[in-house]
Design an enzyme around this catalytic site. Structure first.
Site: not given
Ligand code: PEP
Length: 251
Positions: A9, A11, A100, A102, A172, A178, A213
């Site tokens: 991904n 991003k 996701h 985010e 996730e 991250g 991560s």
């Protein structure tokens, strides 16, 4: 039969020149060999929309697939800024990430919207990668199964087991994305076993990926867990020296 997968991904990262080197290295590392990728593992990268054509041009003919990171629930029309599933499929993409954390956090995406996006992807022939996960506060208050179970239940209600069987699910945990702090293999296995049981009959075929991560140094122990079918990789998918060993970390 569950497919083992590693999906990058990117991003909102990349630029034409740098992407060319990364995609070229990816294609060379995983050439098309008699219809299969590196032994039994499917590798893919989900790139920003503007780079779908570049991904198609540089990955076609290799074993690496490509996809996008979001999709509209609408098929066409007056939806400025939206990108439909058919448009993504037009670029030869196989996957689209939906839900996701985010997007759930910064764009207030609900589980119902995420499920509708997954349905839109399926109807255009794309495989949705549906992301689920709890926050640190939810984990610390013992709410992990309630939260991820609730997120999955909405997908089951909207898609039904038959369509869910065609999706990929990525667990996730928000606190691991991250941050450099991955969930332990036991924590991941426990949530994946819970999700697989919740998937019912679809559980036999759905790939359950872990994301948060993942690095070359921890991928093998995570992928060795019985209910972990691979990973969704953010930061470490941006350099081939990091990404390739993760793709090869299956025992
Ligand atoms: C992600 O963005 O899906 C992700 C897992 O990020 P990272 O690997 O950087 O934690």
């Amino acid at each position: 039969m569950r497919t083992r997968r590693v999906v990058g991904n990117w991003k909102m990262n990349g630029a034409l020149a740098g992407n060319a080197a990364l995609l070229g290295d990816c294609a060379s590392a995983f050439p098309y060999v008699s219809g299969s990728a590196a032994p039994g593992v499917e590798v893919a990268v989900c790139v920003p929309f503007p780079y779908l054509a570049q991904a198609r041009d540089l990955l076609s003919g290799s074993a690496v697939r490509w996809g996008a990171q979001d999709v509209s629930i609408h098929t066409s029309g007056a939806y400025t800024g939206e990108v439909s599933a058919a448009m993504i499929a037009d670029f030869g993409a196989s996957f689209v990430i939906v839900g996701h954390s985010e997007r759930r956090a910064h764009h207030c995406e609900s589980s119902a919207l995420v499920a509708a996006k997954a349905a839109a992807a399926l109807s255009a022939g794309l495989t949705p990668i549906i992301c689920l996960g709890e926050t640190l506060e939810e984990r610390e208050t013992d709410m992990t199964e309630v939260v991820v179970g609730g997120q999955l239940s909405v997908c089951i209600e909207v898609l039904g087991h038959e369509h869910l069987a065609q999706c990929v699910i990525a667990y996730e945990p928000v606190w691991a994305i991250g941050t450099g702090h991955n969930a332990t293999p036991d924590q991941v296995q426990s949530v994946h076993a819970f999700l697989r049981a919740r998937l019912g009959p679809a559980g036999a075929s759905v790939s359950l990926l872990y994301g948060g991560s993942v690095k070359a140094s921890n991928a093998a122990e995570l992928f060795a867990m019985p209910d972990v079918d691979g990973g969704l990789i953010g930061g470490a998918s941006l350099k081939m020296a990091d990404f390739e060993p993760i793709c090869r970390a299956f025992g």
